[in-house]
Design an enzyme around this catalytic site. Structure first.
Site, PDB file in Angstrom:
ATOM      1  N   PRO A  11      -6.953   8.544  29.237  1.00 26.48           N
ATOM      2  CA  PRO A  11      -7.476   9.891  29.021  1.00 26.48           C
ATOM      3  C   PRO A  11      -8.783   9.930  28.238  1.00 26.48           C
ATOM      4  O   PRO A  11      -8.990   9.162  27.299  1.00 26.48           O
ATOM      5  CB  PRO A  11      -6.359  10.602  28.244  1.00 26.48           C
ATOM      6  N   ASN A  12      -9.624  10.850  28.659  1.00 25.00           N
ATOM      7  CA  ASN A  12     -10.912  11.183  28.024  1.00 25.00           C
ATOM      8  C   ASN A  12     -12.006  10.149  28.267  1.00 25.00           C
ATOM      9  O   ASN A  12     -13.163  10.380  27.901  1.00 25.00           O
ATOM     10  CB  ASN A  12     -10.737  11.425  26.514  1.00 25.00           C
ATOM     11  N   ARG A  19     -19.145  11.991  25.139  1.00 24.14           N
ATOM     12  CA  ARG A  19     -18.059  12.091  24.161  1.00 24.14           C
ATOM     13  C   ARG A  19     -18.368  11.229  22.936  1.00 24.14           C
ATOM     14  O   ARG A  19     -18.397   9.993  23.029  1.00 24.14           O
ATOM     15  CB  ARG A  19     -16.779  11.591  24.828  1.00 24.14           C
ATOM     16  N   TYR A  24     -18.331   5.903  20.751  1.00 29.53           N
ATOM     17  CA  TYR A  24     -18.019   5.275  22.040  1.00 29.53           C
ATOM     18  C   TYR A  24     -19.249   4.795  22.810  1.00 29.53           C
ATOM     19  O   TYR A  24     -19.110   4.203  23.883  1.00 29.53           O
ATOM     20  CB  TYR A  24     -17.211   6.256  22.906  1.00 29.53           C
ATOM     21  N   ASN A  75      -7.850   0.009  29.067  1.00 28.19           N
ATOM     22  CA  ASN A  75      -8.178   0.847  27.924  1.00 28.19           C
ATOM     23  C   ASN A  75      -7.354   2.115  28.110  1.00 28.19           C
ATOM     24  O   ASN A  75      -7.729   2.997  28.894  1.00 28.19           O
ATOM     25  CB  ASN A  75      -9.668   1.170  27.866  1.00 28.19           C
ATOM     26  N   ALA A  78      -5.946   7.329  24.220  1.00 33.34           N
ATOM     27  CA  ALA A  78      -4.974   7.748  23.202  1.00 33.34           C
ATOM     28  C   ALA A  78      -3.531   7.390  23.566  1.00 33.34           C
ATOM     29  O   ALA A  78      -2.679   7.310  22.674  1.00 33.34           O
ATOM     30  CB  ALA A  78      -5.105   9.250  22.962  1.00 33.34           C
ATOM     31  N   HIS A  81      -1.607   4.695  21.647  1.00 35.31           N
ATOM     32  CA  HIS A  81      -0.927   4.912  20.375  1.00 35.31           C
ATOM     33  C   HIS A  81       0.389   5.668  20.519  1.00 35.31           C
ATOM     34  O   HIS A  81       1.105   5.844  19.534  1.00 35.31           O
ATOM     35  CB  HIS A  81      -1.864   5.679  19.431  1.00 35.31           C
ATOM     36  N   ASP A  88       6.627  -0.061  28.622  1.00 36.64           N
ATOM     37  CA  ASP A  88       7.688  -0.498  29.543  1.00 36.64           C
ATOM     38  C   ASP A  88       7.116  -0.938  30.881  1.00 36.64           C
ATOM     39  O   ASP A  88       7.594  -1.908  31.479  1.00 36.64           O
ATOM     40  CB  ASP A  88       8.695   0.636  29.759  1.00 36.64           C
ATOM     41  N   GLU A  99      -5.295  -5.648  26.633  1.00 42.71           N
ATOM     42  CA  GLU A  99      -5.601  -4.319  26.075  1.00 42.71           C
ATOM     43  C   GLU A  99      -7.011  -4.354  25.501  1.00 42.71           C
ATOM     44  O   GLU A  99      -7.380  -5.322  24.817  1.00 42.71           O
ATOM     45  CB  GLU A  99      -4.590  -4.014  24.963  1.00 42.71           C
ATOM     46  N   HIS A 101     -10.408  -1.870  23.758  1.00 40.80           N
ATOM     47  CA  HIS A 101     -10.962  -0.615  23.229  1.00 40.80           C
ATOM     48  C   HIS A 101     -12.439  -0.805  22.957  1.00 40.80           C
ATOM     49  O   HIS A 101     -12.863  -1.884  22.515  1.00 40.80           O
ATOM     50  CB  HIS A 101     -10.266  -0.213  21.930  1.00 40.80           C
ATOM     51  N   LEU A 102     -13.193   0.252  23.195  1.00 41.01           N
ATOM     52  CA  LEU A 102     -14.617   0.218  22.861  1.00 41.01           C
ATOM     53  C   LEU A 102     -14.807   0.123  21.350  1.00 41.01           C
ATOM     54  O   LEU A 102     -15.596  -0.684  20.854  1.00 41.01           O
ATOM     55  CB  LEU A 102     -15.292   1.498  23.372  1.00 41.01           C
ATOM     56  N   ARG A 108     -10.686   2.787  12.027  1.00 44.55           N
ATOM     57  CA  ARG A 108     -10.720   4.235  12.209  1.00 44.55           C
ATOM     58  C   ARG A 108      -9.461   4.886  11.600  1.00 44.55           C
ATOM     59  O   ARG A 108      -8.852   4.322  10.697  1.00 44.55           O
ATOM     60  CB  ARG A 108     -10.881   4.536  13.708  1.00 44.55           C
ATOM     61  N   ARG A 112      -4.653   5.437  14.721  1.00 46.55           N
ATOM     62  CA  ARG A 112      -5.152   4.524  15.767  1.00 46.55           C
ATOM     63  C   ARG A 112      -4.822   3.057  15.471  1.00 46.55           C
ATOM     64  O   ARG A 112      -5.116   2.171  16.271  1.00 46.55           O
ATOM     65  CB  ARG A 112      -6.667   4.671  15.935  1.00 46.55           C
TER      66      ARG A 112
END
Ligand code: DHK
Length: 145
Positions: A11-12, A19, A24, A75, A78, A81, A88, A99, A101-102, A108, A112
């Site tokens: 998402p996002n 954003r 980011y 990625n 949210a 978290h 699963d 996994e 993340h930028l 942060r 997070r």
């Protein structure tokens, strides 16, 4: 040709570029897709690059990748978290998952710092901006070939 690598975005991330660019970066998701496909080609993998704001889509794509892909870079935004469903789904497949993340999520907000998916993945890359995607592809390449 090897099986493809899936790069999944949650998402996002469709709003990258506009954003919170201070966190980011200024590149759009379309920019990142171009970079990932070019890097995948160098590594000998086709890259199937997707984004959804819906948790169930990500679950479905993880299952699909388990049948047709060599590995997944994700990625999860949210959902990282919060999502036991993604945890699963990752545990339900046999291919490696990285996994990414930028941003450096550990530098942060406290909410997070916890990743629901980290215990289910092969490894985690965060904090390198767009380069996190490239590093994730290299990590997958190094463990799948
Ligand atoms: C992206 C998000 O959308 C956040 O919810 C995560 C991650 C961090 C990133 O840095 O790429 O907390």
């Amino acid at each position: 040709m090897a099986l493809p690598l899936f790069v999944l975005n949650g998402p996002n991330l469709n709003a990258l570029g506009k954003r919170e660019p201070g966190i980011y970066g200024g590149q759009t998701l379309a920019d990142i897709e171009v970079l990932c496909k070019a890097e995948g080609e160098k590594l000998g993998f086709a890259v199937d690059f997707r984004q959804s704001n819906h948790e169930g889509d990500l679950v479905d794509w993880i299952h699909e990748a388990g049948d047709v892909a060599a590995g997944i870079a994700i990625n999860a935004g949210a959902y990282t978290h919060t999502s036991i469903a993604l945890h699963d789904a990752i545990r339900a497949i046999k291919i490696p998952v990285v996994e990414l993340h930028l941003s450096n999520v550990h530098a942060r907000e406290e909410f997070r710092h916890k990743s629901m998916i980290a215990p289910a993945v092969k490894g985690v890359i965060c904090g390198f901006g767009v380069q996190s995607y490239i590093l994730a592809l290299h990590a997958l390449s190094s463990i799948t070939t």
